[in-house]
Write an enzyme that holds these catalytic residues in place. Structure first.
Site, PDB file in Angstrom:
ATOM      1  N   GLY A  14       0.826  -1.201   0.000  1.00  0.00           N
ATOM      2  CA  GLY A  14       0.000   0.000   0.000  1.00  0.00           C
ATOM      3  C   GLY A  14       0.860   1.251   0.000  1.00  0.00           C
ATOM      4  O   GLY A  14       2.055   1.217   0.317  1.00  0.00           O
ATOM      5  N   CYS A  15       0.232   2.378  -0.336  1.00  0.00           N
ATOM      6  CA  CYS A  15       1.005   3.615  -0.488  1.00  0.00           C
ATOM      7  C   CYS A  15       1.463   4.144   0.874  1.00  0.00           C
ATOM      8  O   CYS A  15       2.656   4.362   1.088  1.00  0.00           O
ATOM      9  CB  CYS A  15       0.192   4.658  -1.249  1.00  0.00           C
ATOM     10  SG  CYS A  15      -1.461   4.947  -0.618  1.00  0.00           S
ATOM     11  N   PHE A  16       0.541   4.334   1.802  1.00  0.00           N
ATOM     12  CA  PHE A  16       0.950   4.781   3.139  1.00  0.00           C
ATOM     13  C   PHE A  16       1.878   3.753   3.778  1.00  0.00           C
ATOM     14  O   PHE A  16       2.855   4.092   4.449  1.00  0.00           O
ATOM     15  CB  PHE A  16      -0.263   5.013   4.041  1.00  0.00           C
ATOM     16  CG  PHE A  16      -0.718   6.452   4.113  1.00  0.00           C
ATOM     17  CD1 PHE A  16       0.189   7.474   4.372  1.00  0.00           C
ATOM     18  CD2 PHE A  16      -2.050   6.790   3.938  1.00  0.00           C
ATOM     19  CE1 PHE A  16      -0.233   8.800   4.452  1.00  0.00           C
ATOM     20  CE2 PHE A  16      -2.472   8.116   4.017  1.00  0.00           C
ATOM     21  CZ  PHE A  16      -1.555   9.114   4.275  1.00  0.00           C
ATOM     22  N   ALA A  17       1.575   2.464   3.555  1.00  0.00           N
ATOM     23  CA  ALA A  17       2.417   1.406   4.119  1.00  0.00           C
ATOM     24  C   ALA A  17       3.848   1.543   3.636  1.00  0.00           C
ATOM     25  O   ALA A  17       4.800   1.431   4.425  1.00  0.00           O
ATOM     26  CB  ALA A  17       1.842   0.040   3.747  1.00  0.00           C
ATOM     27  N   THR A  18       4.022   1.793   2.357  1.00  0.00           N
ATOM     28  CA  THR A  18       5.377   1.941   1.815  1.00  0.00           C
ATOM     29  C   THR A  18       6.112   3.087   2.489  1.00  0.00           C
ATOM     30  O   THR A  18       7.268   2.951   2.921  1.00  0.00           O
ATOM     31  CB  THR A  18       5.305   2.162   0.293  1.00  0.00           C
ATOM     32  OG1 THR A  18       4.736   1.007  -0.326  1.00  0.00           O
ATOM     33  CG2 THR A  18       6.686   2.417  -0.294  1.00  0.00           C
TER      34      THR A  18
END
Lengths: 323, 323, 323, 323
Positions: free
Chosen positions: D133-137
């Site tokens: 995921g984007c925030f996860a990255t």
């Protein structure tokens, strides 16, 4: 009878915003606007939106026939101004700089920290006001009810501010090309408002001795501050909400929302809107203000109203921009 | 005694902006706000910035104990509303749609085109007002003095509008991801306001029979209209400026600037600011308004003030956003 | 074998964009980047996005072991640079300033106006290129096919530009607080690009002697130019579209769209996209470019490709930002 | 020989960005782009910036003569797609949804979590990738070196995301009028990416059992994520910086900056830039990515490169937007 007002430092953002408010204030008479750099020019030379609003010119003469002076000067400049200029002792002072927020004074003038939601009664009696900082206002209003209840522990806060917070001077970080669509952090954990924030919180919770870990961000908008503070609280959300509702009862500008909150609810108004959310033992408090109004000139007018016995919201019923 | 007001269609942008103005208007009493979709909800359910401003709820009941109705409905809906609902004939109407701008009427109700800078005396006598369109207001205010002097020839106009001009409904062209930092043209040479613009210009210069070649652009901002119109004029700039100054003398909201003009001078105000430049025989007229205020609800309140004999600017001394 | 390149004036916007393109260009070797103000610093000191892209340092030494120099200097500075520095005559020059666009020269160096859609064959033979202006590129690409067909008459053009067009220097009109959400006109009817525009149009339609009435606007975005030009054309739209399609056939970067066009279609690319609309005898031509790419450094690389016999689009297949 | 690629769900943001990258990738051949809603239309019907880039049409036929499928579908849709469609087992899968990030599988297909900075060796051997995921990255890249060193404790994170993170569907919170110049919080402490973040951190520091207190904000820009994470670390900043430098050594896209970092350094690139600051025992880690590139399609291409033995950065040397 109207309150007679002089503004010192009228060509900057804070001064301009004070002028806008005071020109429309029903009990205020703007007597003079002082600016060394613009003396002799019409106000709309520095503030083009004032075209057609007033025929006042900037002046470099400090008139003493006023009831109150708004000092809209840079940090360090207010103290210097009061030391170098003989101001009639009967003239009250509302200072927008940070020079007197931590208990500093000049001979003959003690300052009250002008956060009405904390010090309203003292403000009503005050002759001199140290108007709070913009981030300080947003963060304190988000935490005061917890401190009042003795519940405050270590706080983790992120806040984002519009470019007007950086003032009128051209800087690399206020160049449009750089700032548009950009986000950045600055003064990480070292923002100068932390001192007044800690001082206020200890006023309500003297034993508070933990950190406010505050990361400020520069936002890609011009007006407003949005803050989220995370703190461990061992009470259910309902009780917390009641604490906040009780605390702000009777304060016309600070509102606890039952819905989600967003910055534009309050831009171009003197309001602070607060949202409360809780997961497990973590409380998150969102608070939003317009940095130039509740965070500066609007709060200054609110303090003036209190000092002179006017309705607290006089001249501050502002149409929000909302869109 | 206060003017009693009802708003029909209070959940949209125009209705919301009318509410904001009327809640703070010293001679107005907002009696009811009608909305079928939001009946029973507090106003701040549709307009979150109104939190703490009023305890009014939206209603689906049309009350007749009012002095004036603001119709803030979609185009085509106002005519339908007046045909389907029996409105007490003594109640005046201010319609913000385009339904009555070209001389249309409903039985018992003739409408005056509500541009005070052109029709102030007729507005003072009117029972029903067709409030002008936003682009129409900006373009007409830029050209009326030329038409009055019989100088108007073919015009080339480009205008840019904020996203609020497109209304509250979600559309591909109001998706943030698409519109941010974007510019595009739409309704090239065919914008629906051209009809009322031509009608107004002919009212002042009956022989005017040339085209207004108008290219509208969508801007990447929310509020405001900026228009530049280019027209051949065989008079020196000084004389043109005098024509404009004379024409707008005594009109509180339309200002001819001697400096460069920019959109944010007037955003969140009811002003129109006009700038004039000339090279050779080509005159360029820049004009800027807030599309929701002078281009819609602000002008509606201005018309109400005139209809009811109030000071023209009552309730319209607004703090600009400026930044 | 790679083309060896030096950049003069590498710390500004145009220089930075040239660096970005050339670092990724498969047939280019960026040999040195000259900057007096930044000599000794890594490139990412001036261009933070280049962190990790290159270990080059800015230098104040002009190396002569290169095939071509990109002059990314302010207007007036390029001529001075070539007069004051002895550049090996075999080194080709691509100049991004306006110093040589109107036929100016320095001893030993004649310049070809580097608009490939007009002068491709001459560019292939050229030793020195005067790279066109940004607004000039957008306006010319919108009008060249009409001029080629001898159809051009008086033109009314409005164009809007991103803040990067105003350069890196801090100015009142590039202060974020002022420019955000703002629109303003500047250099009305007097923009300096009008000279090169007229020169190009007359190259194709020697009898053209009418005005290009051009009103430039400052936009509240950073990158891109969007232009709408209105001109009387006595041919049906189909025929006009065919003229444009024929003219741009085989030109990889200029595209005639059958749909509506918008600025973000081309931001961060070297493309120009053109839209055509007609009502009555009035043709409106919309054209959009990225002012730093097709309007400056991208076109410079395109010219380099042509001069050195590379595929025209080499190194210029750029991912658009689109959102 | 080129890698043959099919895209499933090519009309959305993630699909469009994958197309843009793969069209310019030197070792990739985009064989087909599947979209039920757009079958038969040219790609530029959904992605106007692709005008002139390709003559491919969207198709509703799933071709099996490809080496890899990119699944650019909504959450929940990827699992369904693989269950309902018989995909040749030799075709590799790169899934951009969250369907397989926590160890989920479908018969015959196990998925590797595709964060190259953590799992590069496993990705090189993988047949199926769950793209993070984007925030996860952004959050994981900010914290992995601490976890690797066993230093991670409770974390307080605030992150802000561009509107593209919310997808193409029109929503109240992606209406331009609402979102422009606005900030708001959502999914406070409950964001769905917390699961994959915790999973990754425990992979490196199995004993980690504290909270990631994450407050996501909606930003008023289209592309990018900026995150600041605050954590107690009992080591001097120098040692922390060395940990990060060592960890990311040899990873081409994740850069530890010695200067302040800002979002636009990396917008329109596949980079993550990290900044480290420390006061007392509190470390603040800033990390920034483009949510559509390193946070989605760019990382997907990076994973493809690794799976097929190509240089990790192939096709990912992107010109940043920077301004």
């Amino acid at each position: 009878m109207k309150i007679r007002i002089g503004i010192i430092g009228g060509a900057g953002y804070g001064g301009g915003e004070a002028i806008r408010l005071l020109l429309n204030h029903p009990q205020a008479e703007l007597v003079f606007v002082h600016s060394r750099s613009h003396a002799g020019s019409p106000l709309h030379a520095a503030h083009p939106d004032l075209l057609g609003e007033t025929s006042l010119l900037f002046t470099d003469v400090i008139q003493q026939q006023v009831d109150v002076l708004f000092l809209c000067l840079g940090h360090g400049e207010s103290k210097k101004f009061l030391e170098e200029n003989k101001i009639n002792p009967s003239i009250r002072i509302i200072d927008l700089s940070q020079d007197f927020r931590l208990g500093e004074s000049v001979p003959g003038r003690e300052f009250v920290y002008g956060l009405p939601e904390m010090n309203r009664d003292r403000i009503k009696q005050a002759s001199n006001i140290a108007n709070p900082g913009c981030f300080a206002t947003a963060i304190e209003l988000g935490l005061l009810p917890l401190a009042k209840a003795g519940l405050l522990q270590e706080v983790y806060t992120t806040g984002i501010t519009g470019s007007t917070g950086a003032g009128q001077k051209l800087q690399d970080t206020t160049h449009f090309t750089w700032r548009a669509n950009n986000i950045s952090a600055y003064k990480t954990l070292t923002h100068q408002h932390l001192k007044e924030i800690n001082r206020s919180l200890k006023q309500l919770q003297p034993a508070f001795n933990s950190a406010i870990n505050f990361v400020p961000w520069r936002g890609d908008f011009t007006r407003g501050i949005f803050v989220s503070s995370c703190v461990t609280v061992d009470k259910p959300l309902d009780e917390v909400k009641k604490l906040y509702a009780d605390y702000y009862h009777g304060h016309p500008f600070t509102l606890v929302s039952q819905d989600t909150v967003d910055l534009k609810q309050i831009v171009n108004t003197n309001k602070c809107v607060i949202g409360l959310e809780k997961e497990g033992d973590k409380l998150v408090v969102h608070s939003a203000i317009d940095n130039l109004l509740k965070g500066a000139s609007g709060q200054a007018v609110q303090n003036m109203n209190l000092m002179f016995g006017l309705p607290e919201a006089s001249g501050l019923k502002l149409k929000s921009i909302v869109f």
